[in-house]
Design a protein around this motif. Sequence first.
Motif, PDB file in Angstrom:
ATOM      1  N   THR A 156       8.229  21.892  19.519  1.00 63.31           N
ATOM      2  CA  THR A 156       6.803  21.755  19.787  1.00 63.31           C
ATOM      3  C   THR A 156       6.260  23.148  20.034  1.00 63.31           C
ATOM      4  N   ARG A 157       5.317  23.561  19.173  1.00 69.04           N
ATOM      5  CA  ARG A 157       4.859  24.946  19.174  1.00 69.04           C
ATOM      6  C   ARG A 157       3.344  24.955  19.104  1.00 69.04           C
ATOM      7  N   ASN A 158       2.723  25.794  19.878  1.00 70.08           N
ATOM      8  CA  ASN A 158       1.267  25.954  19.791  1.00 70.08           C
ATOM      9  C   ASN A 158       0.964  26.831  18.576  1.00 70.08           C
ATOM     10  N   ILE A 159       0.373  26.230  17.548  1.00 68.33           N
ATOM     11  CA  ILE A 159       0.185  26.999  16.315  1.00 68.33           C
ATOM     12  C   ILE A 159      -1.000  27.964  16.402  1.00 68.33           C
ATOM     13  N   ALA A 160      -1.744  27.903  17.511  1.00 71.53           N
ATOM     14  CA  ALA A 160      -2.799  28.900  17.706  1.00 71.53           C
ATOM     15  C   ALA A 160      -2.242  30.178  18.334  1.00 71.53           C
ATOM     16  N   THR A 161      -1.134  30.060  19.073  1.00 70.64           N
ATOM     17  CA  THR A 161      -0.617  31.218  19.809  1.00 70.64           C
ATOM     18  C   THR A 161       0.840  31.544  19.473  1.00 70.64           C
ATOM     19  N   HIS A 162       1.522  30.666  18.760  1.00 65.80           N
ATOM     20  CA  HIS A 162       2.961  30.774  18.462  1.00 65.80           C
ATOM     21  C   HIS A 162       3.841  30.544  19.696  1.00 65.80           C
ATOM     22  N   GLU A 163       3.264  30.081  20.798  1.00 66.67           N
ATOM     23  CA  GLU A 163       4.089  29.805  21.982  1.00 66.67           C
ATOM     24  C   GLU A 163       4.925  28.550  21.744  1.00 66.67           C
ATOM     25  N   THR A 214       0.831  -1.206   0.000  1.00 65.01           N
ATOM     26  CA  THR A 214       0.000   0.000   0.000  1.00 65.01           C
ATOM     27  C   THR A 214       0.867   1.258   0.000  1.00 65.01           C
ATOM     28  N   ALA A 215       2.045   1.148  -0.611  1.00 62.41           N
ATOM     29  CA  ALA A 215       3.011   2.250  -0.558  1.00 62.41           C
ATOM     30  C   ALA A 215       2.427   3.549  -1.121  1.00 62.41           C
ATOM     31  N   MET A 216       1.661   3.458  -2.198  1.00 65.00           N
ATOM     32  CA  MET A 216       1.151   4.682  -2.819  1.00 65.00           C
ATOM     33  C   MET A 216       0.289   5.475  -1.841  1.00 65.00           C
ATOM     34  N   ALA A 217      -0.661   4.811  -1.205  1.00 70.12           N
ATOM     35  CA  ALA A 217      -1.532   5.499  -0.249  1.00 70.12           C
ATOM     36  C   ALA A 217      -0.720   6.019   0.931  1.00 70.12           C
ATOM     37  N   GLU A 218       0.262   5.231   1.358  1.00 71.88           N
ATOM     38  CA  GLU A 218       1.073   5.662   2.504  1.00 71.88           C
ATOM     39  C   GLU A 218       1.906   6.887   2.146  1.00 71.88           C
ATOM     40  N   PHE A 219       2.425   6.912   0.915  1.00 65.80           N
ATOM     41  CA  PHE A 219       3.223   8.080   0.515  1.00 65.80           C
ATOM     42  C   PHE A 219       2.351   9.332   0.353  1.00 65.80           C
ATOM     43  N   VAL A 220       1.133   9.159  -0.125  1.00 67.18           N
ATOM     44  CA  VAL A 220       0.223  10.310  -0.227  1.00 67.18           C
ATOM     45  C   VAL A 220      -0.027  10.887   1.166  1.00 67.18           C
ATOM     46  N   ALA A 221      -0.286   9.992   2.114  1.00 70.78           N
ATOM     47  CA  ALA A 221      -0.516  10.459   3.481  1.00 70.78           C
ATOM     48  C   ALA A 221       0.730  11.114   4.053  1.00 70.78           C
ATOM     49  N   TYR A 222       1.885  10.508   3.775  1.00 66.71           N
ATOM     50  CA  TYR A 222       3.161  11.019   4.289  1.00 66.71           C
ATOM     51  C   TYR A 222       3.473  12.407   3.719  1.00 66.71           C
ATOM     52  N   ALA A 223       3.191  12.559   2.424  1.00 68.07           N
ATOM     53  CA  ALA A 223       3.567  13.810   1.771  1.00 68.07           C
ATOM     54  C   ALA A 223       2.539  14.922   1.989  1.00 68.07           C
ATOM     55  N   PHE A 224       1.244  14.561   2.065  1.00 68.74           N
ATOM     56  CA  PHE A 224       0.225  15.608   2.001  1.00 68.74           C
ATOM     57  C   PHE A 224      -0.697  15.692   3.213  1.00 68.74           C
ATOM     58  N   GLU A 225      -1.156  14.567   3.717  1.00 69.40           N
ATOM     59  CA  GLU A 225      -2.232  14.638   4.709  1.00 69.40           C
ATOM     60  C   GLU A 225      -1.703  15.046   6.079  1.00 69.40           C
ATOM     61  N   ARG A 226      -2.350  16.044   6.659  1.00 71.41           N
ATOM     62  CA  ARG A 226      -1.894  16.576   7.934  1.00 71.41           C
ATOM     63  C   ARG A 226      -3.093  16.773   8.868  1.00 71.41           C
ATOM     64  N   ALA A 227      -2.854  16.599  10.166  1.00 72.92           N
ATOM     65  CA  ALA A 227      -3.925  16.848  11.133  1.00 72.92           C
ATOM     66  C   ALA A 227      -4.282  18.337  11.125  1.00 72.92           C
ATOM     67  N   ASN A 228      -3.272  19.208  11.192  1.00 73.12           N
ATOM     68  CA  ASN A 228      -3.480  20.657  11.056  1.00 73.12           C
ATOM     69  C   ASN A 228      -4.540  21.202  12.008  1.00 73.12           C
ATOM     70  N   ILE A 229      -4.410  20.858  13.273  1.00 76.64           N
ATOM     71  CA  ILE A 229      -5.374  21.274  14.283  1.00 76.64           C
ATOM     72  C   ILE A 229      -4.687  22.300  15.189  1.00 76.64           C
ATOM     73  N   PRO A 230      -5.382  23.397  15.559  1.00 72.34           N
ATOM     74  CA  PRO A 230      -4.759  24.380  16.448  1.00 72.34           C
ATOM     75  C   PRO A 230      -4.346  23.732  17.769  1.00 72.34           C
ATOM     76  N   GLY A 231      -3.229  24.167  18.302  1.00 72.57           N
ATOM     77  CA  GLY A 231      -2.703  23.573  19.533  1.00 72.57           C
ATOM     78  C   GLY A 231      -1.267  23.139  19.313  1.00 72.57           C
ATOM     79  N   PRO A 232      -0.739  22.300  20.190  1.00 77.70           N
ATOM     80  CA  PRO A 232       0.669  21.906  20.075  1.00 77.70           C
ATOM     81  C   PRO A 232       0.946  21.158  18.772  1.00 77.70           C
ATOM     82  N   HIS A 233       2.032  21.505  18.134  1.00 77.77           N
ATOM     83  CA  HIS A 233       2.391  20.949  16.828  1.00 77.77           C
ATOM     84  C   HIS A 233       3.878  20.643  16.852  1.00 77.77           C
TER      85      HIS A 233
END
Lengths: 193, 387, 98
Positions: C69-76, C33-52
């Motif tokens: 580790t940075r809070n992307i909602a506050t830049h802390e 399933t390398a193709m699907a795994e590489f798509v997820a690896y390259a593109f799919e992101r949780a991208n949720i505000p909070g620690p990143h």
Amino acid sequence: MAKSTLAAQSAFTDLKTSKHAALTIEVLDDLTMASIASSKGRAEEVKAAIRAAYGVELPTTPERVTGKGIAFIWHGPDQWMAIADRGAGMRDIEVELKPVLAGIAAVVDQSDGRAVVRLSGPRVRDVLAKGVGIDLDPRAFKSNGVAITHASHIGIVLWQVNDAPAYEIAMFRSFADSFATWLTHSAAEFIGH
Amino acid sequence: MPVGDYSIFSVMKEALRGHTGWGPAWRDAEPKPAYDIVIIGGGGHGLATAYYLAKEYKAARIAVVEKGWIGGGNVGRNTTIVRSNYMLPGNIPFYELSMKLWEGLEQDINYNAMVSQRGVLNLYHSDGQRDAFARRGNSMRLHGVDCELLDADAVRKMVPFLDFENARFPVHGGLLQRRGGTVRHDAVAWGYARAADRHGVDIIQNCEVTAFRFENDHVVGIETSRGYIGAGKVGISVAGNSSRVAAMAGMKLPIESHVLQAFVTESIKPFIDGVVTFGAGHFYISQSDKGGLVFGGDLDGYNSYAQRGNMPVVEDVCEGGMALMPRIGRVRLLRSWGRHHGYVDGRQPVHRSHPHQGSLFQWRVVLRRLQGDASGGHVFRASDCTR
Amino acid sequence: MRINCPCCGERGIDEFSYYGDATVTRPDLTSPTAMAEFVAYAFERANIPGPHRELWYHAAGCHLWLVVTRNIATHEILSVESARDVALARNANAKGSA
């Protein structure tokens, strides 16, 4: 190898040196320099070899140590820059260090790869503050402190030589004139153009 | 109170009675129990989508839910530029559709969105860049979009105050799209909101989505801070919040949220009559009708929901401006702000359907481009919500 | 934003380059399933505000790769680690669990 008969040229083609009371600018053209990069897992051996040869302890934090006629500048994790005066005897620090560190570190001549200036005097921190983003206040940055950073977008390695204060700044040779342009503008209010 | 058409007669009438007769431009709607279509996100794209849907499907019950107020998000935070001077086959028709919609928009929605086709001029600074712009211009013309490649003299006639002889970035010419220009960004939101409202769309403000409700893999409604709302179809049009909202539906998107800063100076006399972009750095500028210079540059380049940026990009943008037109160095900056966007590689809008085939749960990620608001809404209407 | 580099001390982000999500790891190319795994690896992101957790490179400094580790909602900025240490620990864990 036969010595070159080409005349050495300063990296700074247009920098006016200054002996002003507020700020002294000197170009250090007669240096021999070599970078030292420890091989993987060999840093302790590198430190022991330098200790045996020069009697100094290589720093593991951003600092400079001086031995007899030589200085070692921290240059990143497990990396250092060795600097000495070339002098009339045409000392070559790369030739000198290679046998000392054979097999445990990469030693590469940087003498003509880097340009170095020395800035000193009471206004030097004001001049540097216009292009260097780090805190050089004596409470935060002391003699023999080293910083790898940038000055007006030009990558530099900066170290404090003494509390006069005096700093020496090394950069890639090809950036020397750009650095000089910035330095001239930055220093103008204290020493004139 | 419903509002009548805006016209010279209504303006004159109100002028005579002290403007006491204007009602709200749109109703502050209360949520109903259910709609045929709910659009999440009351920005430029969401409102445009609702408007074009309502215009075409008069019987449909449509709502826009917005967590804040209309005009309070990215639609109030962009640099007002509209253009279709792209190069790739997927981009040009999309933005050109938008351009054509902008051209007829004010008549269509009976609202002054201050569409101003003042020209968008992209400067080039080297022979290689001129060739690249010629290629882009040819690509545009092949798509039926007009543009002109100007030499330095022609640019000098338009904007004589540029630093043409700059030692590093001399101005050699530019690619000009005369039909490009600016629109009043928040008037886009207000105009679409008013027009959608007049077609019966409920615009529900201060209504934040908290969850989706599914039955048999089909979306049936949304939970919100103002209660449950049933929905036959749901569209998501929430820019930088796309990942958050999609996560509520169990989807992971190829999206990162980034911050893009913009700036405005104090008002000065008319100075730049079009949009000018610097080709050697990232800097674009125009002048608002109030006189402020509106400009921006690069993304900050790291993930962010903070709606504010950092100093290195401020410095970079100002350096670009100074390299291009040194005289702006004496103008004081009034405000700077950041907006967060969803970004994918290629940085274009994304249309995507929910993986549960046939469920007709749709979302649309909306990116930074104001110029895509009209066509984005139009295409979203056509491609997704009506399937 | 300022990042406290383990080598250099606290520096402004003008010295650093951003390299994105530090939690994804390169999939096995030979996986069916390398193709699907590489798509997820390259593109799919949780991208949720909070620690990143994200990679930064000290480009204008000591050249260390960092996991910040940075809070992307506050830049802390919540923590800074050497990316090498993080990778070594991850490899050790992977070996330990295998």
